[in-house]
Write an enzyme that holds these catalytic residues in place. Structure first.
Site, PDB file in Angstrom:
ATOM      1  N   LYS A  66      -1.040  -1.050  -4.245  1.00 48.96           N
ATOM      2  CA  LYS A  66      -2.248  -0.249  -4.065  1.00 48.96           C
ATOM      3  C   LYS A  66      -1.820   1.195  -3.850  1.00 48.96           C
ATOM      4  O   LYS A  66      -1.020   1.491  -2.966  1.00 48.96           O
ATOM      5  CB  LYS A  66      -3.051  -0.753  -2.867  1.00 48.96           C
ATOM      6  CG  LYS A  66      -4.330   0.039  -2.614  1.00 48.96           C
ATOM      7  CD  LYS A  66      -5.064  -0.494  -1.390  1.00 48.96           C
ATOM      8  CE  LYS A  66      -6.320   0.337  -1.118  1.00 48.96           C
ATOM      9  NZ  LYS A  66      -7.011  -0.078   0.110  1.00 48.96           N
ATOM     10  N   TYR A 102       0.849  -1.204   0.000  1.00 51.36           N
ATOM     11  CA  TYR A 102       0.000   0.000   0.000  1.00 51.36           C
ATOM     12  C   TYR A 102       0.877   1.243   0.000  1.00 51.36           C
ATOM     13  O   TYR A 102       1.581   1.526   0.964  1.00 51.36           O
ATOM     14  CB  TYR A 102      -0.885  -0.037   1.246  1.00 51.36           C
ATOM     15  CG  TYR A 102      -2.087   0.885   1.240  1.00 51.36           C
ATOM     16  CD1 TYR A 102      -2.357   1.764   0.197  1.00 51.36           C
ATOM     17  CD2 TYR A 102      -2.972   0.874   2.317  1.00 51.36           C
ATOM     18  CE1 TYR A 102      -3.466   2.588   0.215  1.00 51.36           C
ATOM     19  CE2 TYR A 102      -4.088   1.702   2.348  1.00 51.36           C
ATOM     20  CZ  TYR A 102      -4.326   2.543   1.293  1.00 51.36           C
ATOM     21  OH  TYR A 102      -5.437   3.367   1.325  1.00 51.36           O
TER      22      TYR A 102
END
Length: 313
Positions: free
Chosen positions: A168, A143
């Site tokens: 992400k 992330y």
């Protein structure tokens, strides 16, 4: 844990990626029965995957024991129908502990949250995620946001790391994302996954789709799955008329309301779930509840979203 590889199951999702909130009782303790009902409803509504105990699920507020219990409950409720991805974060040692708890609970993969607080150099970040990826057999999505922002070269290093299957993006720098996608495509040909992880990702998904980023998280799915599904289907079908109608009439007003309070990316979503009739409790400190007026405005935005769906029929 199912036998199908996570990356293959996420390549072309059949519906939105579901990031359930974590349910608490009146005394603030974990309410697993309500949490299971929330997860079950999401899967039955058409979620393509469950991302348990991540940002919307208040990963930061959960003890390791609560985290494991929630992941185990999500795995039980999905029963293999869709993959379960669990959050893992903080410093390397704690992130490894959470990852191993997720693996023991039967998760299909990990979403690696940014390290706690520190601003690290690129080589330190790469080492952190490589050690985390090596700690379990679970495939991992990294992330990018806040204090974990990567150069294209670092993402190439991540993509070359066994066990790391995707990135992400919660930063929103489209120039950087284009350079990352280009660098990985050039240096590490394959099926590395990219996700739009901005709050209310639907608002920016047309731009991300132009970069080739087709996967996105949907917090709206928690409380308005019909709207999130309609948007997802319209986007996949190239139905820009429906996409624009929902962006203009629902998503933009929701994003503007979300911007009126700190922590509303979680607190307002939880309020939306309660408005739908499932009492998932309040957010835990340091987050705080939205004002009564903002909850009323949220109800109006949701009502308008459903009206837009009716008009399109």
């Amino acid at each position: 844990m199912t036998s199908a590889p996570l990356a293959a199951r996420l390549q072309v999702p059949s519906g939105p990626l579901f990031f359930p909130v974590t349910a608490y009782g009146p005394d603030g303790s974990l309410d697993l029965d309500t949490y299971r009902a929330h997860v079950r409803r999401g899967v039955e509504a058409g979620a393509a995957a469950v991302f348990a105990c991540c940002g919307t699920g208040e990963f930061h507020a959960l003890t390791p024991e609560e985290f494991e219990a929630c992941v185990r409950a999500a795995v039980a409720e999905t029963a293999g129908r869709v993959p379960v991805v669990a959050g893992a974060g903080y410093g390397t040692a704690l992130a490894v502990r959470y990852a191993r708890l997720a693996e023991a609970a039967g998760a299909d993969g990990l979403l690696a949250m940014p390290p706690y607080l520190v601003l690290a150099a690129q080589e330190g970040l790469l080492r952190h995620y490589r050690e985390l990826a090596a700690a379990t057999s679970l495939p991992m999505i990294v992330y990018q946001r806040d204090n974990a922002v990567f150069t294209p070269e670092t993402v190439v290093g991540l993509a070359r790391t066994e066990g790391i299957v995707g990135l992400k993006d919660g930063l929103g720098d489209l120039d950087l994302m284009q350079r990352i996608v280009s660098a990985v495509r050039t240096e590490v040909p394959g099926d590395f996954l990219y996700f739009n992880g901005l709050p209310t990702a639907e608002q920016t998904q047309l731009a991300y789709r132009a970069l080739g980023v087709t996967l996105y998280s949907s917090a709206v799915f928690c409380f308005a799955p019909e709207i999130a599904l309609a948007f997802h289907r319209a986007l996949a079908a190239g139905d820009d008329t429906t996409v624009h109608r929902l962006l203009d009439g629902f998503y933009r007003p929701f994003v503007e309301l979300r911007a009126q309070g700190r922590g509303y990316a979680v607190a307002l979503v939880k309020a939306g779930v309660r408005l739908r009739g499932l009492d998932v409790g309040e957010v835990r400190p340091p987050l705080s509840e939205p004002s009564e007026d903002h909850v009323k405005q949220l109800a109006q935005v949701i009502e308008r979203g459903h009206a837009l769906l009716e008009e399109a029929r």
